[in-house]
Scaffold this motif. Structure first.
Motif, PDB file in Angstrom:
ATOM      1  N   PRO A   1      -2.665   2.508   7.359  1.00 24.46           N
ATOM      2  CA  PRO A   1      -3.866   1.878   6.798  1.00 24.46           C
ATOM      3  C   PRO A   1      -4.659   1.175   7.889  1.00 24.46           C
ATOM      4  O   PRO A   1      -4.076   0.479   8.728  1.00 24.46           O
TER       5      PRO A   1
ATOM      6  N   THR B   1      -5.659  -6.666   0.676  1.00 26.09           N
ATOM      7  CA  THR B   1      -4.601  -5.792   1.183  1.00 26.09           C
ATOM      8  C   THR B   1      -3.320  -6.149   0.432  1.00 26.09           C
ATOM      9  O   THR B   1      -3.113  -7.306   0.084  1.00 26.09           O
ATOM     10  N   ALA B   2      -2.469  -5.137   0.173  1.00 25.32           N
ATOM     11  CA  ALA B   2      -1.252  -5.364  -0.605  1.00 25.32           C
ATOM     12  C   ALA B   2      -0.160  -5.997   0.261  1.00 25.32           C
ATOM     13  O   ALA B   2      -0.081  -5.732   1.461  1.00 25.32           O
ATOM     14  N   PHE B   3       0.671  -6.836  -0.336  1.00 22.61           N
ATOM     15  CA  PHE B   3       1.839  -7.412   0.335  1.00 22.61           C
ATOM     16  C   PHE B   3       2.837  -6.286   0.591  1.00 22.61           C
ATOM     17  O   PHE B   3       3.217  -5.566  -0.340  1.00 22.61           O
ATOM     18  N   THR B   4       3.240  -6.100   1.856  1.00 20.70           N
ATOM     19  CA  THR B   4       4.138  -4.987   2.212  1.00 20.70           C
ATOM     20  C   THR B   4       5.397  -5.533   2.890  1.00 20.70           C
ATOM     21  O   THR B   4       5.561  -5.400   4.111  1.00 20.70           O
ATOM     22  N   PRO B   5       6.309  -6.168   2.113  1.00 24.22           N
ATOM     23  CA  PRO B   5       7.449  -6.840   2.754  1.00 24.22           C
ATOM     24  C   PRO B   5       8.363  -5.911   3.544  1.00 24.22           C
ATOM     25  O   PRO B   5       8.758  -6.256   4.668  1.00 24.22           O
TER      26      PRO B   5
ATOM     27  N   ALA C   1       7.824  -2.735   4.860  1.00 23.76           N
ATOM     28  CA  ALA C   1       7.164  -2.154   6.031  1.00 23.76           C
ATOM     29  C   ALA C   1       7.001  -3.215   7.123  1.00 23.76           C
ATOM     30  O   ALA C   1       7.213  -2.941   8.311  1.00 23.76           O
ATOM     31  N   SER C   2       6.646  -4.443   6.729  1.00 26.55           N
ATOM     32  CA  SER C   2       6.409  -5.484   7.723  1.00 26.55           C
ATOM     33  C   SER C   2       7.715  -5.925   8.385  1.00 26.55           C
ATOM     34  O   SER C   2       7.748  -6.182   9.593  1.00 26.55           O
ATOM     35  N   LEU C   3       8.804  -5.997   7.602  1.00 28.78           N
ATOM     36  CA  LEU C   3      10.107  -6.348   8.183  1.00 28.78           C
ATOM     37  C   LEU C   3      10.594  -5.258   9.141  1.00 28.78           C
ATOM     38  O   LEU C   3      11.075  -5.549  10.243  1.00 28.78           O
ATOM     39  N   ILE C   4      10.450  -3.994   8.737  1.00 24.37           N
ATOM     40  CA  ILE C   4      10.900  -2.874   9.577  1.00 24.37           C
ATOM     41  C   ILE C   4      10.041  -2.786  10.843  1.00 24.37           C
ATOM     42  O   ILE C   4      10.558  -2.657  11.959  1.00 24.37           O
ATOM     43  N   GLY C   5       8.718  -2.882  10.674  1.00 24.26           N
ATOM     44  CA  GLY C   5       7.811  -2.834  11.824  1.00 24.26           C
ATOM     45  C   GLY C   5       8.092  -3.965  12.799  1.00 24.26           C
ATOM     46  O   GLY C   5       8.145  -3.760  14.008  1.00 24.26           O
ATOM     47  N   GLY C   6       8.306  -5.161  12.260  1.00 19.65           N
ATOM     48  CA  GLY C   6       8.618  -6.315  13.105  1.00 19.65           C
ATOM     49  C   GLY C   6       9.909  -6.106  13.869  1.00 19.65           C
ATOM     50  O   GLY C   6      10.010  -6.439  15.059  1.00 19.65           O
ATOM     51  N   ALA C   7      10.921  -5.530  13.204  1.00 18.25           N
ATOM     52  CA  ALA C   7      12.210  -5.273  13.861  1.00 18.25           C
ATOM     53  C   ALA C   7      12.030  -4.290  15.021  1.00 18.25           C
ATOM     54  O   ALA C   7      12.658  -4.440  16.079  1.00 18.25           O
ATOM     55  N   LEU C   8      11.155  -3.289  14.842  1.00 22.54           N
ATOM     56  CA  LEU C   8      10.896  -2.326  15.924  1.00 22.54           C
ATOM     57  C   LEU C   8      10.201  -3.007  17.110  1.00 22.54           C
ATOM     58  O   LEU C   8      10.506  -2.718  18.269  1.00 22.54           O
TER      59      LEU C   8
ATOM     60  N   ASP D   1      -2.582 -12.536   2.236  1.00 18.49           N
ATOM     61  CA  ASP D   1      -1.525 -11.518   2.238  1.00 18.49           C
ATOM     62  C   ASP D   1      -0.445 -12.021   3.198  1.00 18.49           C
ATOM     63  O   ASP D   1      -0.662 -12.075   4.405  1.00 18.49           O
TER      64      ASP D   1
ATOM     65  N   SER E   1      10.783 -11.243  11.658  1.00 16.15           N
ATOM     66  CA  SER E   1      11.656 -10.116  11.950  1.00 16.15           C
ATOM     67  C   SER E   1      11.680  -9.818  13.459  1.00 16.15           C
ATOM     68  O   SER E   1      12.754  -9.665  14.063  1.00 16.15           O
TER      69      SER E   1
ATOM     70  N   GLY F   1       6.154   0.220  15.735  1.00 13.77           N
ATOM     71  CA  GLY F   1       6.390  -1.054  15.050  1.00 13.77           C
ATOM     72  C   GLY F   1       5.096  -1.720  14.622  1.00 13.77           C
ATOM     73  O   GLY F   1       4.977  -2.205  13.492  1.00 13.77           O
TER      74      GLY F   1
END
Lengths: 145, 142
Positions: free
Chosen positions: B75, B3-7, B9-16, A40, A49, A17
Motif C-alpha cells: 500500500p 489507513t487500517a491498523f495492521t498489527p 504486518a507491522s510486527l513482522i516488518g519491524g522484526a525484519l 493508526d 518489534s 521489512g
C-alpha cells in the motif's frame, strides 16, 4: 565480494521489512502521528518489534564475537555528549518527517515501485544532506582557521 | 486519508528491520542507519562505498521484487502535496545530517544499545513530528 553480497541481502531484508511494516507508506506514517485525527497505531508496533529484535540480537553478537565476520572491528559511535547539533538537527528532522510522512529508511525502499513522490523526496533529501555537509565543513574550517 | 491498523504486518516488518540491523552489525560491524549509509555513497563518497551501494540496491530491489512476483501488494498513499515532498525532503536531509541519524540509526540501532544521544534524538524528533502533524492538520488545515 562476500562483503558486497551480504550487504545486498541485508539491504533486501531491511527493504522488505519497511515495505511489509507500512513504514514506507506516508499516509500510514502520518496517521500514527495524528492523535487528534485519523490515528493508526501500527507504527508503534514496528518500532517495538524492530527495537526488541535489535536489542537482543546486538547482545548476542557482542557476547559471542570479538569482531564482525567481514570487517576488522565493530564500528560503533562512541560520542556520548548531548550537543546543540544533535538536538536541533533531530528537531528539524522531525519537522520534515511530519511535513512529508517520509523518513530516509522509509523512502529509499519505495524507490522501485514506480511512484513519482519517492524520487522527488529522495532527490530533495540528498540536496539537504549535501547542503548540510558543506555548511558543517565550512564551519569547521572557520573554527580551525 | 484513513489507513487500517495492521498489527501482524507491522510486527513482522519491524522484526525484519531489526534482523537486518543485527546482521549488518554481525557481518560489517556497522550501524544500519539509512542516513549514514546513503550519505556514504554521495560524492565525495566514503572509502567503503561499495557495501553501502549494495545495501541500497537490496533495499530498493526487494519491495519491487515482492510486487513483481505477486507475493504481496505494498500500500502506498500520499496525503500531502508535491511541494510538501520537496520541502520535507530538504528538511529531513538537513536535520538528519546535523542530528547524526534518523529513525533507523537513532530510533532502532542507537536505542537498542541504549545510547544516550540516540535516546535524546529519538525523543526530540518524535515530539516535533507529532507537533508538526498537529499544526499541519488541525491548525493550518482546520
Amino acid at each position: 565480494m562476500q562483503k558486497t553480497v551480504s550487504a545486498l541481502v541485508i539491504g533486501a531484508i531491511f527493504g522488505a521489512g519497511i515495505a511489509i511494516s507500512g513504514m514506507g507508506n506516508p499516509a500510514k506514517v502520518l496517521n500514527f502521528f495524528d492523535l487528534a485525527g485519523s490515528f493508526d497505531p501500527s507504527l508503534i508496533l514496528v518500532m517495538v518489534s524492530a527495537l526488541a529484535v535489535t536489542a537482543v540480537g546486538y547482545r548476542l553478537v557482542f557476547a559471542t564475537r570479538s569482531s564482525p565476520l567481514c570487517a576488522a572491528k565493530f564500528d560503533i559511535p562512541t560520542k556520548r555528549i548531548i550537543d546543540a547539533p544533535l538536538v536541533a538537527g533531530s528537531a528539524v528532522f522531525g519537522i520534515g518527517w511530519g511535513i512529508s510522512g517520509f523518513c530516509p529508511g522509509g523512502a529509499i525502499p519505495m524507490l522501485g515501485l514506480g511512484n513519482v513522490e519517492t524520487p522527488i523526496f529522495t532527490v530533495s533529501m540528498i540536496a539537504g544532506i549535501v547542503a548540510a555537509r558543506t555548511l558543517r565543513q565550512r564551519a569547521v574550517r572557520l573554527a580551525t582557521a | 486519508m484513513e489507513t487500517a491498523f495492521t498489527p501482524y504486518a507491522s510486527l513482522i516488518g519491524g522484526a525484519l528491520i531489526g534482523l537486518a540491523s543485527v546482521m549488518l552489525m554481525a557481518s560489517h560491524g556497522k550501524i544500519a542507519g539509512m542516513t549514514g549509509i546513503l550519505a556514504g555513497v554521495i560524492p565525495p563518497a566514503a572509502d567503503d562505498w561499495s557495501w553501502r551501494l549494495a545495501f541500497l540496491a537490496g533495499a530498493i530491489g526487494a519491495p519491487a521484487l515482492l510486487v513483481a512476483l505477486g507475493v504481496m501488494e505494498i500500500p502506498f498513499q500520499v496525503p500531502v502535496s508535491t511541494a510538501a515532498m520537496v520541502v520535507g525532503g530538504l528538511v529531513v536531509g538537513v536535520g538528519a545530517t546535523y542530528g547524526g541519524g534518523c529513525t533507523s540509526g537513532h530510533g532502532v540501532c542507537g536505542m537498542a544499545r541504549l545510547s544516550p544521544r540516540s535516546i535524546v534524538a529519538t525523543a526530540v524528533f518524535m515530539a516535533t513530528t507529532f507537533a508538526t502533524v498537529y499544526v499541519v492538520r488541525h491548525v493550518i488545515g482546520a
